[in-house]
Scaffold this motif. Structure first.
Motif, PDB file in Angstrom:
ATOM      1  N   PRO A  88       0.827  -1.205   0.000  1.00 56.26           N
ATOM      2  CA  PRO A  88       0.000   0.000   0.000  1.00 56.26           C
ATOM      3  C   PRO A  88       0.864   1.260   0.000  1.00 56.26           C
ATOM      4  N   THR A  89       0.457   2.251  -0.764  1.00 55.70           N
ATOM      5  CA  THR A  89       1.229   3.489  -0.846  1.00 55.70           C
ATOM      6  C   THR A  89       1.400   4.132   0.514  1.00 55.70           C
ATOM      7  N   GLU A  90       0.340   4.110   1.340  1.00 56.50           N
ATOM      8  CA  GLU A  90       0.430   4.757   2.645  1.00 56.50           C
ATOM      9  C   GLU A  90       1.470   4.083   3.541  1.00 56.50           C
ATOM     10  N   THR A  91       1.634   2.766   3.387  1.00 56.02           N
ATOM     11  CA  THR A  91       2.659   2.063   4.161  1.00 56.02           C
ATOM     12  C   THR A  91       4.050   2.496   3.712  1.00 56.02           C
ATOM     13  N   GLN A  92       4.243   2.617   2.421  1.00 55.59           N
ATOM     14  CA  GLN A  92       5.530   3.046   1.905  1.00 55.59           C
ATOM     15  C   GLN A  92       5.850   4.484   2.319  1.00 55.59           C
ATOM     16  N   ILE A  93       4.827   5.332   2.342  1.00 58.51           N
ATOM     17  CA  ILE A  93       5.021   6.717   2.769  1.00 58.51           C
ATOM     18  C   ILE A  93       5.463   6.764   4.237  1.00 58.51           C
ATOM     19  N   ARG A  94       4.795   5.985   5.088  1.00 52.09           N
ATOM     20  CA  ARG A  94       5.171   5.957   6.507  1.00 52.09           C
ATOM     21  C   ARG A  94       6.604   5.468   6.680  1.00 52.09           C
ATOM     22  N   ALA A  95       6.976   4.457   5.923  1.00 52.69           N
ATOM     23  CA  ALA A  95       8.335   3.924   6.028  1.00 52.69           C
ATOM     24  C   ALA A  95       9.360   4.962   5.571  1.00 52.69           C
ATOM     25  N   ARG A 142       7.044  16.925   1.107  1.00 53.09           N
ATOM     26  CA  ARG A 142       6.233  15.807   0.635  1.00 53.09           C
ATOM     27  C   ARG A 142       6.775  15.230  -0.671  1.00 53.09           C
ATOM     28  N   GLU A 143       7.237  16.107  -1.577  1.00 47.63           N
ATOM     29  CA  GLU A 143       7.731  15.597  -2.857  1.00 47.63           C
ATOM     30  C   GLU A 143       8.991  14.752  -2.689  1.00 47.63           C
ATOM     31  N   VAL A 154      11.168   9.213  -2.886  1.00 46.42           N
ATOM     32  CA  VAL A 154      11.950   8.025  -2.552  1.00 46.42           C
ATOM     33  C   VAL A 154      11.088   6.775  -2.488  1.00 46.42           C
ATOM     34  N   VAL A 155       9.772   6.949  -2.588  1.00 49.61           N
ATOM     35  CA  VAL A 155       8.864   5.804  -2.603  1.00 49.61           C
ATOM     36  C   VAL A 155       8.697   5.264  -4.008  1.00 49.61           C
ATOM     37  N   SER A 156       8.561   6.160  -4.980  1.00 54.13           N
ATOM     38  CA  SER A 156       8.198   5.723  -6.330  1.00 54.13           C
ATOM     39  C   SER A 156       9.110   6.324  -7.384  1.00 54.13           C
ATOM     40  N   GLY A 157       9.789   5.449  -8.103  1.00 51.09           N
ATOM     41  CA  GLY A 157      10.545   5.871  -9.276  1.00 51.09           C
ATOM     42  C   GLY A 157      11.776   6.701  -9.003  1.00 51.09           C
ATOM     43  N   VAL A 158      12.352   6.595  -7.808  1.00 48.18           N
ATOM     44  CA  VAL A 158      13.527   7.401  -7.512  1.00 48.18           C
ATOM     45  C   VAL A 158      14.708   6.971  -8.379  1.00 48.18           C
ATOM     46  N   THR A 159      15.425   7.972  -8.881  1.00 49.17           N
ATOM     47  CA  THR A 159      16.642   7.726  -9.650  1.00 49.17           C
ATOM     48  C   THR A 159      17.845   8.067  -8.786  1.00 49.17           C
ATOM     49  N   VAL A 160      19.009   7.648  -9.232  1.00 51.32           N
ATOM     50  CA  VAL A 160      20.230   7.959  -8.493  1.00 51.32           C
ATOM     51  C   VAL A 160      20.424   9.469  -8.398  1.00 51.32           C
ATOM     52  N   ASP A 161      20.208  10.171  -9.508  1.00 52.07           N
ATOM     53  CA  ASP A 161      20.392  11.623  -9.509  1.00 52.07           C
ATOM     54  C   ASP A 161      19.412  12.310  -8.560  1.00 52.07           C
ATOM     55  N   LEU A 205      17.918  11.003  -5.960  1.00 49.13           N
ATOM     56  CA  LEU A 205      18.290  10.655  -4.598  1.00 49.13           C
ATOM     57  C   LEU A 205      19.386  11.581  -4.095  1.00 49.13           C
ATOM     58  N   HIS A 206      20.400  11.811  -4.909  1.00 45.63           N
ATOM     59  CA  HIS A 206      21.489  12.701  -4.504  1.00 45.63           C
ATOM     60  C   HIS A 206      20.985  14.127  -4.334  1.00 45.63           C
ATOM     61  N   GLU A 207      20.052  14.539  -5.175  1.00 46.89           N
ATOM     62  CA  GLU A 207      19.465  15.877  -5.040  1.00 46.89           C
ATOM     63  C   GLU A 207      18.718  16.012  -3.718  1.00 46.89           C
ATOM     64  N   ILE A 208      17.922  14.997  -3.384  1.00 42.97           N
ATOM     65  CA  ILE A 208      17.182  15.008  -2.117  1.00 42.97           C
ATOM     66  C   ILE A 208      18.145  15.083  -0.938  1.00 42.97           C
ATOM     67  N   CYS A 209      19.163  14.255  -0.970  1.00 46.09           N
ATOM     68  CA  CYS A 209      20.105  14.214   0.151  1.00 46.09           C
ATOM     69  C   CYS A 209      20.871  15.531   0.282  1.00 46.09           C
ATOM     70  N   ALA A 210      21.187  16.153  -0.830  1.00 43.00           N
ATOM     71  CA  ALA A 210      21.885  17.442  -0.778  1.00 43.00           C
ATOM     72  C   ALA A 210      21.021  18.501  -0.109  1.00 43.00           C
ATOM     73  N   THR A 211      19.706  18.427  -0.309  1.00 43.14           N
ATOM     74  CA  THR A 211      18.779  19.385   0.296  1.00 43.14           C
ATOM     75  C   THR A 211      18.877  19.374   1.818  1.00 43.14           C
ATOM     76  N   TYR A 212      19.092  18.192   2.401  1.00 45.52           N
ATOM     77  CA  TYR A 212      19.117  18.054   3.859  1.00 45.52           C
ATOM     78  C   TYR A 212      20.521  17.774   4.390  1.00 45.52           C
TER      79      TYR A 212
END
Length: 222
Positions: A20-27, A42-43, A48-55, A57-64
């Motif tokens: 379930p999507t909600e389970t993946q979101i909680r995780a 939220r984005e 990171v739940v659906s269709g994440v690419t390597v690029d 992922l690195h963008e998300i991690c750089a944000t935080y």
């Protein structure tokens, strides 16, 4: 074509209920929290739940200001734990019609974008391990994101294990990426229209469409 020398199956949405999507979101939120990010955008959670690419992922991690490997390890472990919990408590189950393909008289395997360890758990938990000659999910690494379907990497490994050429094999899935991966690897494809994908429009054209694995049995045996 009907009558095949081997069959490969997707896991989630074909053999067992999809997560379930909600389970993946909680995780995913739990993974962020475990590395010190209490209020991710939220984005980024859905990313990171659906269709994440390597690029991405690195963008998300750089944000935080996160180390990508540290965060991805947390994400994978929380995601796996949430899935295993739902299988154990009965929230997710195997489909009843899986029984139709457990005694096929041709070599069979499982190829999934889910974790290899999760696929292994599913086969053991539902007593399916003896029905499949090989199985592949992806490793819990950032690099494995590049190998997910529609990449043909794990399909080709599965076929090699079964010792069967792609031209006489069938891949059974429930997503467009499954159909595309099969086509790229040279296999015929089956799109299973389960309840979660019954009305989905496909741009790629599967070789066969079915609503039950009983129909897959007939395709293989004819």
């Amino acid at each position: 074509m009907t009558g095949y020398d081997a069959v490969l199956f997707d896991n989630d949405g074909v053999l067992v209920d999809p997560p379930p999507t909600e389970t993946q979101i909680r995780a995913a939120r739990a993974a962020f929290e475990s590395v010190g990010v209490d209020d991710p955008a939220r984005e980024h959670v859905t990313g990171v739940v659906s269709g994440v690419t390597v690029d991405f992922l690195h963008e998300i991690c750089a944000t935080y200001d996160l180390d990508p490997q540290t965060f991805w390890t947390a994400r994978e472990r929380h995601d796996e734990r949430s899935q295993l919990d739902e299988f154990r408590n009965g929230t997710r189950n195997r489909y009843d019609d899986v029984a139709a393909v457990t005694d096929l008289e041709v070599p069979c395997g499982v190829v999934s974008n889910n974790h290899h360890s999760t696929v292994e758990f599913v086969l053991d938990h539902f007593g399916l391990a003896g029905s499949f000659d090989t199985y592949y999910g992806r490793e819990m690494t950032i690099e494995s994101l590049e190998l997910k379907k529609p990449n043909t990497h794990y399909l080709e490994r599965g076929l090699a294990d079964l010792g069967v050429g792609a031209e006489s094999a069938l891949y059974v899935g429930d997503s467009e990426s499954d159909v595309i991966a099969a086509e790229r690897a040279g296999l015929d494809s089956v799109f299973v229209r389960r309840s979660h994908c019954r009305d989905r429009d496909l741009e790629a054209t599967p070789t066969h469409e079915v609503t039950s694995l009983h129909e897959v049995t007939r395709l293989v045996c004819d």
